[in-house]
Design a protein around this motif. Sequence first.
Motif, short mmCIF file in Angstrom:
data_model
loop_
_atom_site.label_atom_id
_atom_site.label_comp_id
_atom_site.label_asym_id
_atom_site.label_seq_id
_atom_site.Cartn_x
_atom_site.Cartn_y
_atom_site.Cartn_z
N ILE A 15 0.85 -1.21 0.00
CA ILE A 15 0.00 0.00 0.00
C ILE A 15 0.87 1.24 0.00
O ILE A 15 0.60 2.22 -0.71
CB ILE A 15 -0.97 -0.02 1.21
CG1 ILE A 15 -2.04 -1.09 1.01
CG2 ILE A 15 -1.61 1.35 1.41
CD1 ILE A 15 -2.92 -1.32 2.21
N GLY A 16 1.95 1.24 0.75
CA GLY A 16 2.87 2.36 0.77
C GLY A 16 3.56 2.57 -0.57
O GLY A 16 3.73 3.71 -1.02
N ILE A 17 3.95 1.49 -1.22
CA ILE A 17 4.59 1.59 -2.54
C ILE A 17 3.62 2.16 -3.57
O ILE A 17 3.97 3.06 -4.34
CB ILE A 17 5.14 0.21 -2.98
CG1 ILE A 17 6.35 -0.17 -2.12
CG2 ILE A 17 5.50 0.20 -4.46
CD1 ILE A 17 6.86 -1.57 -2.33
N ILE A 33 1.53 6.74 -6.85
CA ILE A 33 0.41 7.64 -7.15
C ILE A 33 0.74 9.07 -6.78
O ILE A 33 0.45 10.00 -7.55
CB ILE A 33 -0.87 7.15 -6.43
CG1 ILE A 33 -1.34 5.84 -7.07
CG2 ILE A 33 -1.97 8.20 -6.49
CD1 ILE A 33 -2.47 5.15 -6.33
N THR A 34 1.37 9.29 -5.63
CA THR A 34 1.71 10.66 -5.26
C THR A 34 2.78 11.25 -6.17
O THR A 34 2.78 12.46 -6.42
CB THR A 34 2.17 10.76 -3.79
OG1 THR A 34 3.25 9.85 -3.56
CG2 THR A 34 1.04 10.48 -2.83
N SER A 36 3.75 15.27 -10.23
CA SER A 36 4.21 15.67 -11.56
C SER A 36 3.13 16.44 -12.31
O SER A 36 3.40 17.46 -12.94
CB SER A 36 4.62 14.44 -12.38
OG SER A 36 5.67 13.76 -11.76
N ILE A 37 1.90 15.96 -12.23
CA ILE A 37 0.79 16.65 -12.89
C ILE A 37 0.55 18.02 -12.26
O ILE A 37 0.33 19.01 -12.97
CB ILE A 37 -0.47 15.78 -12.84
CG1 ILE A 37 -0.29 14.54 -13.74
CG2 ILE A 37 -1.71 16.57 -13.26
CD1 ILE A 37 -1.39 13.52 -13.62
N LEU A 68 10.76 16.07 -9.43
CA LEU A 68 10.00 17.13 -8.78
C LEU A 68 8.66 16.62 -8.27
O LEU A 68 8.20 17.01 -7.20
CB LEU A 68 9.79 18.30 -9.74
CG LEU A 68 11.02 19.13 -10.04
CD1 LEU A 68 10.74 20.11 -11.17
CD2 LEU A 68 11.46 19.88 -8.79
N GLY A 69 8.06 15.72 -9.02
CA GLY A 69 6.80 15.12 -8.58
C GLY A 69 6.97 14.24 -7.36
O GLY A 69 6.06 14.12 -6.54
N ALA A 70 8.15 13.66 -7.20
CA ALA A 70 8.41 12.78 -6.05
C ALA A 70 8.51 13.56 -4.75
O ALA A 70 8.47 12.96 -3.67
CB ALA A 70 9.68 11.98 -6.28
#
Length: 93
Positions: free
Chosen positions: A8-10, A15-16, A21-22, A52-54
């Motif tokens: 679930i964490g992965i 997803i985050t 990124s979006i 940057l999204g990470a």
Amino acid sequence: MKNKDIIIGIVTGIITTIIGSILYLTFFSKFDLVTSIKQVMRFNSFNKLVNLGALLNLAAFYFFLHKDQELRAKGVLIITIILAFVFLIQKLF
């Protein structure tokens, strides 16, 4: 239960990263989302965009720690380290 929480964490980390990124493209680009993605691909800036999204993974990591869900936070941390390692290897070669 242990493996389920890490998975679930992965998934949350992936997803985050996509959402981050979006959001970055939405707020900091002069163009619409589709044109921005085409520009990113055209200039080979995909790695920078995903990195940057990470950054949004930090919020998920601290959220899980605050809720005492260390295994889910561990999953977010695992995917963040994997992303960093993949982009480091890609940058070097």
